[in-house]
Design a protein around this motif. Structure first.
Motif, PDB file in Angstrom:
ATOM      1  N   ILE A  71     -19.337  -9.673  73.620  1.00  9.45           N
ATOM      2  CA  ILE A  71     -20.739  -9.775  74.017  1.00  9.45           C
ATOM      3  C   ILE A  71     -21.511  -8.676  73.308  1.00  9.45           C
ATOM      4  O   ILE A  71     -21.099  -7.512  73.329  1.00  9.45           O
ATOM      5  CB  ILE A  71     -20.906  -9.635  75.548  1.00  9.45           C
ATOM      6  CG1 ILE A  71     -20.311 -10.852  76.256  1.00  9.45           C
ATOM      7  CG2 ILE A  71     -22.373  -9.483  75.922  1.00  9.45           C
ATOM      8  CD1 ILE A  71     -20.418 -10.800  77.776  1.00  9.45           C
ATOM      9  N   GLU A  72     -22.602  -9.059  72.671  1.00  5.66           N
ATOM     10  CA  GLU A  72     -23.452  -8.093  71.969  1.00  5.66           C
ATOM     11  C   GLU A  72     -24.800  -8.011  72.673  1.00  5.66           C
ATOM     12  O   GLU A  72     -25.409  -9.044  72.975  1.00  5.66           O
ATOM     13  CB  GLU A  72     -23.654  -8.525  70.514  1.00  5.66           C
ATOM     14  CG  GLU A  72     -22.347  -8.666  69.741  1.00  5.66           C
ATOM     15  CD  GLU A  72     -22.557  -9.325  68.385  1.00  5.66           C
ATOM     16  OE1 GLU A  72     -23.718  -9.523  67.981  1.00  5.66           O
ATOM     17  OE2 GLU A  72     -21.546  -9.661  67.735  1.00  5.66           O
ATOM     18  N   VAL A  73     -25.251  -6.813  72.921  1.00  2.00           N
ATOM     19  CA  VAL A  73     -26.521  -6.595  73.612  1.00  2.00           C
ATOM     20  C   VAL A  73     -27.536  -6.041  72.625  1.00  2.00           C
ATOM     21  O   VAL A  73     -27.308  -4.995  72.008  1.00  2.00           O
ATOM     22  CB  VAL A  73     -26.360  -5.626  74.800  1.00  2.00           C
ATOM     23  CG1 VAL A  73     -27.693  -5.431  75.513  1.00  2.00           C
ATOM     24  CG2 VAL A  73     -25.306  -6.131  75.770  1.00  2.00           C
ATOM     25  N   ALA A  74     -28.652  -6.745  72.461  1.00  2.00           N
ATOM     26  CA  ALA A  74     -29.721  -6.277  71.572  1.00  2.00           C
ATOM     27  C   ALA A  74     -30.892  -5.705  72.355  1.00  2.00           C
ATOM     28  O   ALA A  74     -31.603  -4.833  71.861  1.00  2.00           O
ATOM     29  CB  ALA A  74     -30.209  -7.421  70.682  1.00  2.00           C
ATOM     30  N   GLY A  96     -33.154  -4.260  69.455  1.00  2.00           N
ATOM     31  CA  GLY A  96     -34.607  -4.256  69.323  1.00  2.00           C
ATOM     32  C   GLY A  96     -35.152  -5.130  68.230  1.00  2.00           C
ATOM     33  O   GLY A  96     -36.355  -5.108  67.966  1.00  2.00           O
ATOM     34  N   LYS A  97     -34.326  -5.909  67.557  1.00  2.00           N
ATOM     35  CA  LYS A  97     -34.775  -6.739  66.457  1.00  2.00           C
ATOM     36  C   LYS A  97     -34.817  -8.208  66.870  1.00  2.00           C
ATOM     37  O   LYS A  97     -33.792  -8.808  67.189  1.00  2.00           O
ATOM     38  CB  LYS A  97     -33.852  -6.573  65.244  1.00  2.00           C
ATOM     39  CG  LYS A  97     -33.770  -5.155  64.697  1.00  2.00           C
ATOM     40  CD  LYS A  97     -35.092  -4.710  64.075  1.00  2.00           C
ATOM     41  CE  LYS A  97     -34.954  -3.328  63.454  1.00  2.00           C
ATOM     42  NZ  LYS A  97     -36.227  -2.876  62.855  1.00  2.00           N
ATOM     43  N   GLY A  98     -35.998  -8.805  66.882  1.00  2.00           N
ATOM     44  CA  GLY A  98     -36.128 -10.222  67.154  1.00  2.00           C
ATOM     45  C   GLY A  98     -36.069 -10.565  68.630  1.00  2.00           C
ATOM     46  O   GLY A  98     -35.968  -9.696  69.502  1.00  2.00           O
ATOM     47  N   PRO A  99     -36.095 -11.873  68.925  1.00  2.00           N
ATOM     48  CA  PRO A  99     -36.158 -12.325  70.316  1.00  2.00           C
ATOM     49  C   PRO A  99     -34.818 -12.353  71.039  1.00  2.00           C
ATOM     50  O   PRO A  99     -34.771 -12.544  72.247  1.00  2.00           O
ATOM     51  CB  PRO A  99     -36.722 -13.738  70.183  1.00  2.00           C
ATOM     52  CG  PRO A  99     -36.200 -14.210  68.860  1.00  2.00           C
ATOM     53  CD  PRO A  99     -36.206 -12.994  67.967  1.00  2.00           C
ATOM     54  N   ILE A 100     -33.707 -12.190  70.323  1.00  2.00           N
ATOM     55  CA  ILE A 100     -32.393 -12.287  70.968  1.00  2.00           C
ATOM     56  C   ILE A 100     -32.133 -11.044  71.806  1.00  2.00           C
ATOM     57  O   ILE A 100     -32.214  -9.909  71.324  1.00  2.00           O
ATOM     58  CB  ILE A 100     -31.275 -12.464  69.928  1.00  2.00           C
ATOM     59  CG1 ILE A 100     -31.513 -13.721  69.087  1.00  2.00           C
ATOM     60  CG2 ILE A 100     -29.906 -12.557  70.619  1.00  2.00           C
ATOM     61  CD1 ILE A 100     -30.533 -13.890  67.933  1.00  2.00           C
ATOM     62  N   ALA A 101     -31.833 -11.264  73.081  1.00  2.00           N
ATOM     63  CA  ALA A 101     -31.532 -10.151  73.986  1.00  2.00           C
ATOM     64  C   ALA A 101     -30.034  -9.910  74.087  1.00  2.00           C
ATOM     65  O   ALA A 101     -29.581  -8.768  74.165  1.00  2.00           O
ATOM     66  CB  ALA A 101     -32.111 -10.435  75.369  1.00  2.00           C
ATOM     67  N   LEU A 102     -29.261 -11.003  74.103  1.00  2.00           N
ATOM     68  CA  LEU A 102     -27.805 -10.873  74.266  1.00  2.00           C
ATOM     69  C   LEU A 102     -27.133 -12.060  73.599  1.00  2.00           C
ATOM     70  O   LEU A 102     -27.645 -13.176  73.628  1.00  2.00           O
ATOM     71  CB  LEU A 102     -27.456 -10.810  75.758  1.00  2.00           C
ATOM     72  CG  LEU A 102     -25.982 -10.638  76.134  1.00  2.00           C
ATOM     73  CD1 LEU A 102     -25.850  -9.702  77.345  1.00  2.00           C
ATOM     74  CD2 LEU A 102     -25.347 -11.989  76.456  1.00  2.00           C
ATOM     75  N   ARG A 103     -25.981 -11.794  72.985  1.00  2.00           N
ATOM     76  CA  ARG A 103     -25.214 -12.844  72.312  1.00  2.00           C
ATOM     77  C   ARG A 103     -23.796 -12.857  72.869  1.00  2.00           C
ATOM     78  O   ARG A 103     -23.163 -11.799  72.991  1.00  2.00           O
ATOM     79  CB  ARG A 103     -25.186 -12.628  70.811  1.00  2.00           C
ATOM     80  CG  ARG A 103     -24.262 -13.567  70.033  1.00  2.00           C
ATOM     81  CD  ARG A 103     -24.487 -13.447  68.540  1.00  2.00           C
ATOM     82  NE  ARG A 103     -25.762 -14.063  68.171  1.00  2.00           N
ATOM     83  CZ  ARG A 103     -26.301 -13.986  66.949  1.00  2.00           C
ATOM     84  NH1 ARG A 103     -25.685 -13.297  65.990  1.00  2.00           N
ATOM     85  NH2 ARG A 103     -27.461 -14.573  66.692  1.00  2.00           N
ATOM     86  N   VAL A 104     -23.309 -14.052  73.201  1.00  2.00           N
ATOM     87  CA  VAL A 104     -21.924 -14.231  73.624  1.00  2.00           C
ATOM     88  C   VAL A 104     -21.205 -14.993  72.523  1.00  2.00           C
ATOM     89  O   VAL A 104     -21.531 -16.150  72.239  1.00  2.00           O
ATOM     90  CB  VAL A 104     -21.835 -14.993  74.960  1.00  2.00           C
ATOM     91  CG1 VAL A 104     -20.375 -15.240  75.336  1.00  2.00           C
ATOM     92  CG2 VAL A 104     -22.535 -14.216  76.077  1.00  2.00           C
ATOM     93  N   ARG A 105     -20.243 -14.334  71.894  1.00  2.00           N
ATOM     94  CA  ARG A 105     -19.435 -14.974  70.852  1.00  2.00           C
ATOM     95  C   ARG A 105     -18.115 -15.443  71.470  1.00  2.00           C
ATOM     96  O   ARG A 105     -17.445 -14.671  72.166  1.00  2.00           O
ATOM     97  CB  ARG A 105     -19.151 -14.013  69.704  1.00  2.00           C
ATOM     98  CG  ARG A 105     -20.383 -13.607  68.892  1.00  2.00           C
ATOM     99  CD  ARG A 105     -19.979 -12.670  67.773  1.00  2.00           C
ATOM    100  NE  ARG A 105     -21.109 -12.175  67.012  1.00  2.00           N
ATOM    101  CZ  ARG A 105     -21.586 -12.753  65.912  1.00  2.00           C
ATOM    102  NH1 ARG A 105     -21.007 -13.853  65.454  1.00  2.00           N
ATOM    103  NH2 ARG A 105     -22.603 -12.230  65.267  1.00  2.00           N
ATOM    104  N   LEU A 106     -17.743 -16.686  71.177  1.00  2.00           N
ATOM    105  CA  LEU A 106     -16.504 -17.239  71.689  1.00  2.00           C
ATOM    106  C   LEU A 106     -15.443 -17.296  70.587  1.00  2.00           C
ATOM    107  O   LEU A 106     -15.747 -17.149  69.402  1.00  2.00           O
ATOM    108  CB  LEU A 106     -16.759 -18.631  72.267  1.00  2.00           C
ATOM    109  CG  LEU A 106     -17.796 -18.676  73.405  1.00  2.00           C
ATOM    110  CD1 LEU A 106     -18.022 -20.108  73.864  1.00  2.00           C
ATOM    111  CD2 LEU A 106     -17.367 -17.793  74.576  1.00  2.00           C
ATOM    112  N   ASP A 107     -14.196 -17.515  71.003  1.00  2.00           N
ATOM    113  CA  ASP A 107     -13.079 -17.375  70.068  1.00  2.00           C
ATOM    114  C   ASP A 107     -13.003 -18.454  68.996  1.00  2.00           C
ATOM    115  O   ASP A 107     -12.254 -18.309  68.023  1.00  2.00           O
ATOM    116  CB  ASP A 107     -11.751 -17.307  70.834  1.00  2.00           C
ATOM    117  CG  ASP A 107     -11.486 -18.543  71.692  1.00  2.00           C
ATOM    118  OD1 ASP A 107     -12.334 -19.466  71.701  1.00  2.00           O
ATOM    119  OD2 ASP A 107     -10.446 -18.585  72.375  1.00  2.00           O
ATOM    120  N   ASP A 108     -13.759 -19.534  69.134  1.00  2.00           N
ATOM    121  CA  ASP A 108     -13.739 -20.579  68.105  1.00  2.00           C
ATOM    122  C   ASP A 108     -14.916 -20.472  67.140  1.00  2.00           C
ATOM    123  O   ASP A 108     -15.162 -21.368  66.342  1.00  2.00           O
ATOM    124  CB  ASP A 108     -13.738 -21.967  68.752  1.00  2.00           C
ATOM    125  CG  ASP A 108     -15.020 -22.270  69.514  1.00  2.00           C
ATOM    126  OD1 ASP A 108     -15.761 -21.315  69.832  1.00  2.00           O
ATOM    127  OD2 ASP A 108     -15.284 -23.448  69.803  1.00  2.00           O
TER     128      ASP A 108
END
Length: 285
Positions: free
Chosen positions: A26-29, A93-105
């Motif tokens: 999980i990446e938090v922006a 702080g860059k762009g509209p993405i607040a959080l990204r969930v990356r999955l194993d596939d």
């Protein structure tokens, strides 16, 4: 704002696409959107997505013992990616993405928020009840029977529009669907809940179930990217100021507040009497 039907559809969409996959990371922006710090986002790595569900207007992504609980607020949304084009981590702080969930596939989803009012709320918790907004929820608007519905509305005296959207009274109804429900029930948004007759309460209960059930039916099965358009296409009065009411032909009118507005049909709901816009004059009851 996503309401009960759209959040239900997002939960179904995630169950169909993400269940069984494991979280890569999980990446938090936008750190302001993440309302919890224990456990940290790194605790989700390696956990399987075991399901997705809904608590009122909160989306709950179940991660093998943890819950990623999201309230999308007014301008938040979920964007599912079949494959991310870059493995580079998000830049805070860059762009509209607040959080990204990356999955194993290689797939996953972004939680985004447009505009300047940042109210997207994301919690990573062991129990959804740890989220204050979930803990305070009343019963789900589609789970109550007619008697419970009437009792809860009568117990919270006020204008019916505000009571319907009070999540502690009934969970899941927001600004748009409350307008639609009141139009279907032929009630003024400013009718007092303590003055509603048994017949009016019965009509309001029936309208609530019909409007929400129809919206869920239309929404489930749609791709996340199509849900906003599907919602707009099914609205009869909300967001249609100046257009003819499809029931009686009267022009749909609007009442504006500091940060929101409501729409209604005078012909169907107020006996032809317009309600004064609060920006301009005192409310006409």
């Amino acid at each position: 704002m996503p309401e009960l039907p759209e959040v239900e559809a997002l939960a179904v969409y995630l169950r169909e696409r993400a269940a069984g996959r494991r979280v890569d990371r999980i990446e938090v922006a936008a750190i302001n959107a993440l309302k919890t710090y224990d456990p940290p986002p790194s605790a989700a790595a390696g956990r399987a997505v075991t399901g997705a569900s809904r608590h009122g207007k909160h989306l709950d992504v179940e991660l093998d013992g943890l819950h990623l609980v999201v309230h999308l607020a007014r301008a938040g949304w979920l964007h599912y990616r079949e494959r991310f084009t870059s493995s580079a981590p998000l830049k805070p702080g860059k762009g509209p993405i607040a959080l990204r969930v990356r999955l194993d596939d290689g797939s996953g989803f972004d939680l985004t928020e447009a505009g300047t009012q940042k109210k997207l709320a994301i919690h990573l918790v062991g129990d959804p009840a740890q989220v204050p907004g979930v803990a305070k929820l009343g019963p789900d608007a589609l789970d109550v029977d007619a008697a419970t519905f009437a009792d809860r509305l009568r117990a919270r005296r006020g204008q019916v529009k505000g009571v319907l959207t009070d999540q502690q009274v009934l969970a899941g109804i927001g600004n748009a669907y409350s307008d639609e429900i009141l139009h279907a029930a032929r009630l003024s948004p400013f009718a007092r809940t303590d003055r509603l007759t048994e017949e009016q309460l019965a009509a309001l209960y029936a309208a609530t179930r019909r409007v929400l059930t129809d919206a869920v039916t239309r929404s489930v099965g749609q791709r996340a990217a199509e849900l906003k358009g599907e919602k707009r296409s099914g609205l009869v009065v909300h967001g249609r100021t100046g257009l003819p009411c499809p029931v009686c032909g009267e022009s749909v009118r609007e009442v504006s507040f500091a940060d929101s507005s409501l729409q209604y049909c005078p012909g169907c709901q107020t006996g032809g009497k317009p309600l004064a816009d609060r920006r301009l004059s005192k409310l006409i009851r």
